[in-house]
Scaffold this motif. Structure first.
Motif, PDB file in Angstrom:
ATOM      1  N   THR A 194      56.684  37.602  39.318  1.00  9.12           N
ATOM      2  CA  THR A 194      57.195  38.793  40.391  1.00  9.12           C
ATOM      3  C   THR A 194      55.954  40.071  40.397  1.00  9.12           C
ATOM      4  N   LYS A 195      55.915  40.065  38.641  1.00  7.11           N
ATOM      5  CA  LYS A 195      54.974  40.774  38.227  1.00  7.11           C
ATOM      6  C   LYS A 195      53.389  40.844  38.277  1.00  7.11           C
ATOM      7  N   PHE A 196      53.214  39.837  39.037  1.00  8.78           N
ATOM      8  CA  PHE A 196      51.623  39.109  40.173  1.00  8.78           C
ATOM      9  C   PHE A 196      51.562  40.040  40.960  1.00  8.78           C
ATOM     10  N   LEU A 197      52.981  39.898  41.904  1.00 12.00           N
ATOM     11  CA  LEU A 197      52.786  40.806  43.269  1.00 12.00           C
ATOM     12  C   LEU A 197      53.844  41.590  42.928  1.00 12.00           C
ATOM     13  N   THR A 198      53.814  42.184  41.940  1.00  9.25           N
ATOM     14  CA  THR A 198      54.410  43.542  42.429  1.00  9.25           C
ATOM     15  C   THR A 198      53.390  45.036  41.565  1.00  9.25           C
ATOM     16  N   SER A 199      52.056  43.915  41.373  1.00  5.61           N
ATOM     17  CA  SER A 199      50.915  45.004  40.132  1.00  5.61           C
ATOM     18  C   SER A 199      50.194  45.404  40.644  1.00  5.61           C
ATOM     19  N   ASP A 200      49.834  46.369  40.822  1.00  7.59           N
ATOM     20  CA  ASP A 200      49.013  47.671  41.370  1.00  7.59           C
ATOM     21  C   ASP A 200      48.251  47.237  41.233  1.00  7.59           C
ATOM     22  N   ILE A 201      47.591  47.271  39.708  1.00  5.81           N
ATOM     23  CA  ILE A 201      46.113  47.031  39.663  1.00  5.81           C
ATOM     24  C   ILE A 201      45.248  45.973  39.320  1.00  5.81           C
ATOM     25  N   GLY A 202      45.243  45.372  39.342  1.00  7.55           N
ATOM     26  CA  GLY A 202      44.429  43.834  38.352  1.00  7.55           C
ATOM     27  C   GLY A 202      43.432  44.183  37.720  1.00  7.55           C
ATOM     28  N   ASN A 224      45.111  32.368  36.350  1.00  4.80           N
ATOM     29  CA  ASN A 224      45.930  33.031  36.546  1.00  4.80           C
ATOM     30  C   ASN A 224      44.917  34.545  36.553  1.00  4.80           C
ATOM     31  N   ALA A 225      43.652  34.006  36.464  1.00  5.47           N
ATOM     32  CA  ALA A 225      42.740  35.409  36.958  1.00  5.47           C
ATOM     33  C   ALA A 225      42.705  35.570  38.317  1.00  5.47           C
ATOM     34  N   GLU A 226      42.788  34.740  39.210  1.00 10.06           N
ATOM     35  CA  GLU A 226      42.817  34.644  40.310  1.00 10.06           C
ATOM     36  C   GLU A 226      44.023  35.343  41.158  1.00 10.06           C
ATOM     37  N   LEU A 227      45.715  34.838  40.157  1.00  9.08           N
ATOM     38  CA  LEU A 227      46.330  35.422  40.711  1.00  9.08           C
ATOM     39  C   LEU A 227      46.844  37.438  39.990  1.00  9.08           C
ATOM     40  N   THR A 228      45.636  37.428  39.428  1.00  8.98           N
ATOM     41  CA  THR A 228      45.459  39.318  39.290  1.00  8.98           C
ATOM     42  C   THR A 228      45.365  40.192  39.736  1.00  8.98           C
ATOM     43  N   ILE A 229      43.884  39.128  40.556  1.00 13.52           N
ATOM     44  CA  ILE A 229      43.293  39.962  40.987  1.00 13.52           C
ATOM     45  C   ILE A 229      43.368  40.134  42.591  1.00 13.52           C
ATOM     46  N   THR A 230      43.957  39.320  42.816  1.00 12.61           N
ATOM     47  CA  THR A 230      43.409  38.699  44.756  1.00 12.61           C
ATOM     48  C   THR A 230      44.758  39.901  45.231  1.00 12.61           C
ATOM     49  N   PRO A 231      46.434  39.939  45.033  1.00 20.67           N
ATOM     50  CA  PRO A 231      47.087  40.436  45.496  1.00 20.67           C
ATOM     51  C   PRO A 231      46.997  42.565  45.037  1.00 20.67           C
ATOM     52  N   PRO A 232      46.767  42.859  44.153  1.00 21.64           N
ATOM     53  CA  PRO A 232      47.005  44.161  43.509  1.00 21.64           C
ATOM     54  C   PRO A 232      46.081  44.681  44.577  1.00 21.64           C
ATOM     55  N   LYS A 233      45.552  45.794  45.542  1.00 27.47           N
ATOM     56  CA  LYS A 233      45.564  46.456  46.310  1.00 27.47           C
ATOM     57  C   LYS A 233      43.917  46.755  45.389  1.00 27.47           C
ATOM     58  N   VAL A 234      44.006  47.256  43.894  1.00 31.71           N
ATOM     59  CA  VAL A 234      42.888  47.259  43.409  1.00 31.71           C
ATOM     60  C   VAL A 234      41.995  46.444  42.193  1.00 31.71           C
ATOM     61  N   HIS A 235      40.960  46.471  42.329  1.00 29.09           N
ATOM     62  CA  HIS A 235      40.684  44.972  41.008  1.00 29.09           C
ATOM     63  C   HIS A 235      39.633  45.598  40.757  1.00 29.09           C
ATOM     64  N   ILE A 236      39.530  45.531  38.587  1.00 28.83           N
ATOM     65  CA  ILE A 236      38.803  46.330  37.648  1.00 28.83           C
ATOM     66  C   ILE A 236      37.681  44.745  37.129  1.00 28.83           C
ATOM     67  N   VAL A 237      37.056  45.267  37.088  1.00 27.23           N
ATOM     68  CA  VAL A 237      36.285  44.121  36.198  1.00 27.23           C
ATOM     69  C   VAL A 237      35.879  44.528  35.230  1.00 27.23           C
ATOM     70  N   THR A 238      35.653  43.532  33.649  1.00 30.19           N
ATOM     71  CA  THR A 238      35.007  44.423  32.766  1.00 30.19           C
ATOM     72  C   THR A 238      34.415  43.641  31.830  1.00 30.19           C
ATOM     73  N   ALA A 239      33.143  44.026  32.067  1.00 32.09           N
ATOM     74  CA  ALA A 239      31.856  43.328  31.250  1.00 32.09           C
ATOM     75  C   ALA A 239      30.623  43.398  30.192  1.00 32.09           C
ATOM     76  N   GLY A 240      30.801  42.895  29.465  1.00 30.80           N
ATOM     77  CA  GLY A 240      29.698  42.674  28.610  1.00 30.80           C
ATOM     78  C   GLY A 240      28.207  43.047  29.597  1.00 30.80           C
ATOM     79  N   ILE A 241      26.880  43.427  29.275  1.00 31.21           N
ATOM     80  CA  ILE A 241      25.527  44.117  29.947  1.00 31.21           C
ATOM     81  C   ILE A 241      24.850  41.780  29.518  1.00 31.21           C
ATOM     82  N   GLU A 242      25.338  41.378  28.329  1.00 29.70           N
ATOM     83  CA  GLU A 242      24.798  40.324  28.549  1.00 29.70           C
ATOM     84  C   GLU A 242      25.322  39.404  28.830  1.00 29.70           C
ATOM     85  N   LYS A 243      26.468  39.867  30.322  1.00 32.16           N
ATOM     86  CA  LYS A 243      27.406  38.097  30.604  1.00 32.16           C
ATOM     87  C   LYS A 243      26.429  38.269  31.920  1.00 32.16           C
ATOM     88  N   LEU A 244      25.164  38.782  31.978  1.00 30.23           N
ATOM     89  CA  LEU A 244      24.412  38.357  33.297  1.00 30.23           C
ATOM     90  C   LEU A 244      23.697  37.380  33.274  1.00 30.23           C
TER      91      LEU A 244
END
Ligand code: SF4
Length: 474
Positions: A194-202, A224-244
C-alpha cells in the motif's frame, strides 16, 4: 543503533570483536557469497576477457568524463528529464528535499542506493516532516531496526532471522507468526504494497547512466525499484558521476561482471532502463523525472591520481573476500562504504585525517584485487593513502616512533640480529604451551587473540645453519 564514526575506528573495532555472534553471522553470508561467486566465474570462461573489457570501458569513460557528462545531460533533457548538478553531499541532499517540498510530498519511497546513503538522504528525511519508506527488503529491515547498512549488497547482513521475526512482529500491521523466510517476505510485501501505491515521490539510485540516450539503469532482485519509480507522480534519481558509460552496449559487459561478482548469479531478476517521464502513449510512469548528478569528491579523486577507484561498480566482492571485514563487519568502518573499497573511498569522501586508520586495516594479501571485476588495484591505492597519511603526520606518535626505530634497525644488519635475538628471549619469557596470552607492548594484538610462540632462533640463524648443512657441514 547509533551510527559509528570513521575517526573512532579503533574503538568501533574493539566493540565489534566483543560481539560474540557477529563474526559467525558475517561469515555465514560472506563465505556463501565467495563460494557462489567462485562457481559463477568457473561457469563464465570469458571472465578475464570481460574483466579487461569492463576496465577499458570504465577507464575510457573516466578519461572523457566531461564529454560524456555533457552528452548525458543533453540526451536526458531531450527525454524531458530535469538535470541537477551537486558538487557536495549536502548540496545533493538539499536538491532532493527541495523537490519533495515543492511537491508538498508527505510520503517518499526509496529503493536501495548507496549514493543516497552517502549524501545523507536517510537522515535528511528523518529530520523532515516527510515519511521515508525503504522498499528494498534488507533496507526495510534496517529501517525498522534503526541501523545503518553494514554491507553494500546485503545491508542487513548483521541481523539474524530471529531479529527479523521480532522486528516484523513489532512493526508490521499484519505480521506473520511463522518464522519461515517465505512467510517473512510475504509479511514485508503486505506492509510495503500500500505504501508503494500511495507514495508521492519515488527516489532511486542508478547502476549505470547511458550517455548516448540519457537513460538510467537499475539492477535489482526484488522489483522494488520498478515499484518505487512507476506509481508516484515524481521520480528522482541520485547518481554519482562515475556511473556514466557511453551506451547500452558498454553497460552490458559491466552488467555481466556485476551480477556474478555480487551474488554469483548469471543475471538479476530485474534490469530496467528508465527514459524520463511518461510519454503520451506510455501505459504508466512518473509525470516528472529529475536526476541529481553528484560529484562529492569524485573529480578530486581524478585530480589526485585515484581515478582507478572510480571504476568501482559497487559489487561488494572485495569485502566478501576481505579477512578484516569478515572479522569486524561493516559498521566498524564508520562509513557508508566498508571493507577494502570503503577504506580507499572514505578518505576521499570525508577526509584522510578522519579515515586514515582504515587504510591500515589491511593485511595486503591481495584477495580484493584478485576478485575485483574491474581490476582495481586496491592494495596499491591503500599503500598510497598510507604514504600520504605518514607525510601528513596523521599516525599516532607511538606508531611513528616504532616505524622510525625499525628503519634504524633495518639499515644495520648486526644491530637488527642482536635486537631479534633479544626479542625472542623476551617473548619466550611470556610463552605458555606455545602461546602468548599477554606481553607488554602487544596489547593491541593480545586483547582479542593469542600470539603464537616464536621459533627458538632467528631467521638468519636458521638460514645460516641450513646453508652450512647443505654445503656438507664443514
Ligand atoms: S572495488 Fe571492485 S570488488 Fe570492490 S566493490 Fe568495487 S568493483 Fe566490486
Amino acid at each position: 543503533m547509533q551510527a559509528n564514526k570513521p575517526e573512532n575506528f579503533a574503538q568501533n573495532v574493539t566493540e565489534a570483536l566483543a560481539q560474540p555472534d557477529l563474526k559467525m553471522i558475517i561469515r555465514r553470508t560472506t563465505d556463501k557469497a565467495e563460494a557462489k561467486r567462485s562457481d559463477a566465474i568457473a561457469n563464465f570462461p570469458e571472465f578475464e576477457k570481460a574483466r579487461t573489457q569492463g576496465q577499458k570501458v570504465k577507464d575510457h569513460t573516466i578519461k572523457y568524463m566531461d564529454h560524456y557528462l555533457a552528452e548525458f545531460e543533453k540526451n536526458a533533457l531531450a527525454q524531458g528529464t530535469i538535470v541537477h548538478w551537486a558538487s557536495t553531499a549536502e548540496e545533493a541532499s538539499k536538491i532532493v528535499l527541495d523537490i519533495c517540498r515543492e511537491h508538498k510530498a508527505k510520503k517518499v519511497t526509496r529503493s536501495k542506493s548507496m549514493l543516497g546513503e552517502e549524501i545523507g538522504l536517510t537522515h535528511a528525511f528523518d529530520n523532515s516532516d516527510m515519511e521515508r519508506i525503504e522498499t528494498d527488503l534488507a533496507e526495510h529491515i534496517i529501517q525498522l531496526a534503526g541501523d545503518p547498512p553494514s554491507h553494500i549488497i546485503w545491508p542487513a547482513m548483521h541481523r539474524s532471522r530471529e531479529d527479523v521475526v521480532k522486528l516484523f512482529r513489532e512493526f508490521h500491521t499484519d505480521p506473520t507468526y511463522s518464522e519461515e523466510i517465505t512467510d517473512l517476505v510475504r509479511s514485508a510485501r503486505r506492509d510495503l504494497r500500500t505504501k508503494f501505491l500511495t507514495s508521492d515521490i519515488g527516489i532511486s539510485g542508478s547502476n549505470f547512466l547511458l550517455a548516448d540516450s540519457g537513460s538510467t539503469c537499475t539492477v535489482t532482485n526484488e522489483g522494488n525499484a520498478e515499484l518505487t519509480i512507476t506509481p508516484p507522480k515524481v521520480h528522482i534519481v541520485t547518481a554519482g558521476i562515475e556511473k556514466l558509460v557511453p551506451s547500452m552496449a558498454h553497460a552490458i559487459p559491466l552488467l555481466r561482471l556485476l551480477t556474478r561478482s555480487a551474488t554469483g548469479a548469471d543475471i538479476t531478476q530485474y534490469i530496467t532502463f528508465h527514459n524520463g517521464p511518461k510519454r503520451k502513449n506510455d501505459a504508466d510512469g512518473p509525470q516528472e523525472c529529475h536526476i541529481v548528478l553528484v560529484d562529492n569528491g569524485r573529480t578530486k579523486m581524478l585530480a589526485e591520481g585515484m581515478e582507478e577507484m572510480l571504476r568501482c561498480i559497487r559489487c561488494g566482492a572485495c569485502m566478501n573476500h576481505c579477512v578484516v571485514y569478515k572479522h569486524i563487519g561493516g559498521h566498524a568502518y564508520g562509513s557508508v562504504y566498508p571493507g577494502p573499497m570503503g577504506s580507499v573511498l572514505t578518505p576521499h569522501l570525508q577526509s584522510l585525517e578522519v579515515a586514515n586508520k582504515q587504510t591500515h586495516a589491511c593485511t595486503m594479501n591481495g584477495r580484493c584485487e584478485d576478485v575485483c571485476p574491474v581490476n582495481i588495484p586496491l592494495p596499491k591505492l591503500l599503500r598510497s593513502l598510507r604514504a600520504q597519511s605518514w607525510e601528513k603526520k596523521y599516525e599516532p606518535l607511538t606508531n611513528r616512533f616504532v616505524v622510525k626505530f625499525f628503519g634504524v634497525l633495518a639499515k644495520r644488519p648486526q644491530l637488527f640480529q642482536l635486537f631479534s635475538s633479544c626479542s625472542l628471549i623476551f617473548m619466550k619469557a611470556f610463552s605458555r604451551n606455545g602461546w602468548i596470552k599477554y606481553m607488554p607492548f602487544t596489547s593491541g594484538w593480545t586483547r582479542n587473540r593469542d600470539l603464537i610462540e616464536p621459533e627458538t632462533t632467528t631467521f638468519m640463524h636458521q638460514y645460516k645453519k641450513m646453508k652450512k648443512s647443505n654445503s656438507g657441514g664443514s
